[in-house]
Motif scaffolding. Structure first.
Motif, PDB file in Angstrom:
ATOM      1  N   LEU A   1       0.980  -1.257  -0.259  1.00  0.00           N
ATOM      2  CA  LEU A   1      -0.385   0.204  -0.301  1.00  0.00           C
ATOM      3  C   LEU A   1       0.775   0.766  -0.242  1.00  0.00           C
ATOM      4  CD1 LEU A   1      -2.812   1.485   0.860  1.00  0.00           C
ATOM      5  CD2 LEU A   1      -2.396   1.486   2.691  1.00  0.00           C
ATOM      6  N   PHE A   2       1.891   1.151   1.271  1.00  0.00           N
ATOM      7  CA  PHE A   2       3.054   2.286   0.889  1.00  0.00           C
ATOM      8  C   PHE A   2       3.539   1.971  -0.459  1.00  0.00           C
ATOM      9  CE2 PHE A   2       7.377   3.606   1.493  1.00  0.00           C
ATOM     10  CZ  PHE A   2       7.104   4.833   1.931  1.00  0.00           C
TER      11      PHE A   2
ATOM     12  N   SER B   1       6.142   2.313  13.866  1.00  0.00           N
ATOM     13  CA  SER B   1       5.928   2.401  15.020  1.00  0.00           C
ATOM     14  C   SER B   1       5.720   1.455  16.273  1.00  0.00           C
ATOM     15  CB  SER B   1       5.955   4.410  15.271  1.00  0.00           C
ATOM     16  OG  SER B   1       4.514   3.763  15.552  1.00  0.00           O
ATOM     17  N   ARG B   2       4.731   1.344  15.813  1.00  0.00           N
ATOM     18  CA  ARG B   2       4.230  -0.049  16.252  1.00  0.00           C
ATOM     19  C   ARG B   2       4.368  -1.771  16.140  1.00  0.00           C
ATOM     20  NH1 ARG B   2      -2.097  -0.884  13.548  1.00  0.00           N
ATOM     21  NH2 ARG B   2      -1.389   1.862  12.150  1.00  0.00           N
ATOM     22  N   ARG B   3       5.355  -1.346  15.276  1.00  0.00           N
ATOM     23  CA  ARG B   3       6.300  -2.883  14.850  1.00  0.00           C
ATOM     24  C   ARG B   3       7.150  -2.410  16.408  1.00  0.00           C
ATOM     25  NH1 ARG B   3       6.756  -3.735   8.778  1.00  0.00           N
ATOM     26  NH2 ARG B   3       4.676  -3.986   8.143  1.00  0.00           N
ATOM     27  N   SER B   4       7.305  -1.538  15.995  1.00  0.00           N
ATOM     28  CA  SER B   4       8.414  -1.830  17.201  1.00  0.00           C
ATOM     29  C   SER B   4       8.766  -1.792  18.581  1.00  0.00           C
ATOM     30  CB  SER B   4       9.789  -0.553  16.871  1.00  0.00           C
ATOM     31  OG  SER B   4       8.135   0.546  17.092  1.00  0.00           O
TER      32      SER B   4
ATOM     33  N   PHE C   1       2.745   4.706   6.536  1.00  0.00           N
ATOM     34  CA  PHE C   1       4.504   3.839   6.897  1.00  0.00           C
ATOM     35  C   PHE C   1       4.911   4.075   8.401  1.00  0.00           C
ATOM     36  CE2 PHE C   1       8.729   3.138   6.378  1.00  0.00           C
ATOM     37  CZ  PHE C   1       8.676   1.932   6.401  1.00  0.00           C
ATOM     38  N   GLY C   2       4.708   5.412   9.082  1.00  0.00           N
ATOM     39  CA  GLY C   2       5.708   5.556  10.542  1.00  0.00           C
ATOM     40  C   GLY C   2       4.859   5.329  11.432  1.00  0.00           C
TER      41      GLY C   2
ATOM     42  N   ALA D   1       0.619  11.659   2.923  1.00  0.00           N
ATOM     43  CA  ALA D   1      -0.076  10.498   3.526  1.00  0.00           C
ATOM     44  C   ALA D   1       0.563   9.098   3.902  1.00  0.00           C
ATOM     45  CB  ALA D   1      -1.491  10.184   2.792  1.00  0.00           C
ATOM     46  N   ALA D   2       1.052   8.856   2.887  1.00  0.00           N
ATOM     47  CA  ALA D   2       2.243   7.503   2.666  1.00  0.00           C
ATOM     48  C   ALA D   2       2.666   7.450   3.705  1.00  0.00           C
ATOM     49  CB  ALA D   2       1.678   7.709   1.295  1.00  0.00           C
ATOM     50  N   VAL D   3       3.566   8.581   4.120  1.00  0.00           N
ATOM     51  CA  VAL D   3       4.474   8.368   4.942  1.00  0.00           C
ATOM     52  C   VAL D   3       4.396   8.487   6.358  1.00  0.00           C
ATOM     53  CG1 VAL D   3       6.773  10.319   5.692  1.00  0.00           C
ATOM     54  CG2 VAL D   3       6.119  10.066   3.121  1.00  0.00           C
TER      55      VAL D   3
END
Length: 57
Positions: free
Chosen positions: A3-4, A47-50, A42-43, A37-39
């Motif tokens: 999607l990104f 951050s949720r994964r970390s 992605f951010g 919006a894409a950035v």
């Protein structure tokens, strides 16, 4: 991730059309908004994964 990359591709295409075609400057603005919006998307995902990978002792 797909999607990104798709949103980045759309932003580039809209930006190029907005610059190349006279009178379609608004497409350049829309492309910039899609890029931001894409950035941000992605951010947020990054951050949720970390936070999920904390080691518990």
């Amino acid at each position: 991730m797909a999607l990104f990359l798709f949103l980045i591709l759309v932003a580039i295409i809209l930006g190029l059309i907005g610059v190349a075609v006279n009178g379609l400057f608004y497409l350049l603005i829309i492309g910039a908004v899609v890029l931001v919006a894409a950035v941000v998307l992605f951010g947020m995902r990054w951050s949720r994964r970390s936070y999920r990978h904390h080691v518990v002792r």
